[in-house]
Write an enzyme that holds these catalytic residues in place. Structure first.
Site, PDB file in Angstrom:
ATOM      1  NE  ARG A  35      -4.247   1.854   2.237  1.00  0.00           N
ATOM      2  CZ  ARG A  35      -4.388   2.634   3.049  1.00  0.00           C
ATOM      3  NH1 ARG A  35      -3.478   2.596   4.089  1.00  0.00           N
ATOM      4  NH2 ARG A  35      -5.303   3.412   2.959  1.00  0.00           N
ATOM      5  CB  ILE A  61      -5.548   5.820  -0.815  1.00  0.00           C
ATOM      6  CG1 ILE A  61      -5.359   4.122  -0.899  1.00  0.00           C
ATOM      7  CG2 ILE A  61      -5.033   6.167   0.531  1.00  0.00           C
ATOM      8  CD1 ILE A  61      -3.969   3.660  -1.124  1.00  0.00           C
ATOM      9  CB  SER A  62     -10.736   3.171  -0.196  1.00  0.00           C
ATOM     10  OG  SER A  62     -11.277   3.671  -1.320  1.00  0.00           O
ATOM     11  CD  GLN A  63     -11.897   1.925   7.004  1.00  0.00           C
ATOM     12  OE1 GLN A  63     -12.740   2.153   6.794  1.00  0.00           O
ATOM     13  NE2 GLN A  63     -11.608   1.835   8.440  1.00  0.00           N
TER      14      GLN A  63
END
Ligand code: SAH
Length: 220
Positions: A35, A61-63
């Site tokens: 990530r 950026i999504s969880q």
């Protein structure tokens, strides 16, 4: 420095497992995708925290938990042709690509599409990045076995649903700018079946089928 990072991703997997992610293949995909490669350098210390992070252009950026839930809901077996609407950093596409045959991902903002393309070419070669408005899907490569919309859509978009294969699944946040539900839709021969997965918070889907928010000059 590879070891501490690996250990931290392992901790993220443990957090997701505790939060209720059950599919071991999804957890393995999270374990494999770095990530930290998808976020601005100054935010890297938080790369493996279970939080959304800013990636520029007012996008996030999504969880990881949300990425995991969305991909889990698609029941991918490994061979699927997948469409993602909203590339953002490319992280979600990379995780989906670990569990699918190939992923076509569309990003409306040129700066984000340009940044994600080389990253994904290196880390997830079965992903194709396209810059454009994906709010009505991407008919050129349809039908898709699975579709992920990673921005909040005002309605369940019919043109996008029509791009699903029979037994295909779509997952998307649907709602107003204030309140959204994560929704999973399954297509069968005769109908679409919809299930709510709970409240979520995403940036808005813009473009022809989305919210009319963006200054058109920023689209290219
Ligand atoms: N999954 C991404 C998060 C994406 S945030 C990640 O892991 O980083 C949602 C993204 O959808 C934003 O980058 C936004 O620019 C994009 N987006 C919004 N409307 C869009 C549209 N109509 N077509 C394609 N992308 C769109």
């Amino acid at each position: 420095m590879a070891l501490p990072r690996l250990a931290t991703r392992e901790q993220l997997v443990a957090v997701l497992r505790k939060a209720g992610v059950r599919d071991e293949r999804v957890l393995e995909a999270i374990r494999r995708v770095p990530r930290e490669a998808f976020i601005p350098e100054r935010l890297r210390p938080w790369a493996c925290d279970n939080i959304a992070l800013p990636i520029g252009d007012q996008q996030t950026i999504s969880q990881p938990y949300v990425v995991a839930c969305m991909i889990e809901a698609l029941h991918l077996a490994g061979t699927e042709h997948v469409l993602e609407i909203g590339t953002g950093s490319g992280y979600g596409a990379a995780v989906a690509a670990e569990m699918a045959g190939d992923v076509v991902t569309i990003e409306i903002l040129a700066s984000l599409a340009k940044a994600a393309a080389p990253r994904l070419k290196e880390l997830a070669p079965n992903v194709t990045v396209i810059q454009g408005d994906g709010s009505l899907g991407w008919p050129e490569f349809a039908p898709y076995d699975a579709i992920i919309i990673t921005a909040n859509s005002p309605t369940l978009p019919r043109p996008v649903l029509r791009q699903l294969t029979n037994h295909g699944r779509l997952v998307a946040p649907i709602g107003s700018l204030k309140e959204q539900q994560l929704v999973v839709v399954e297509r069968s021969e005769t109908r679409f079946t919809t299930r709510d997965l709970g409240p979520v918070r995403f940036v808005p889907l813009i473009g022809a089928g989305g919210f009319q928010l963006l200054d058109p000059a920023r689209r290219n």
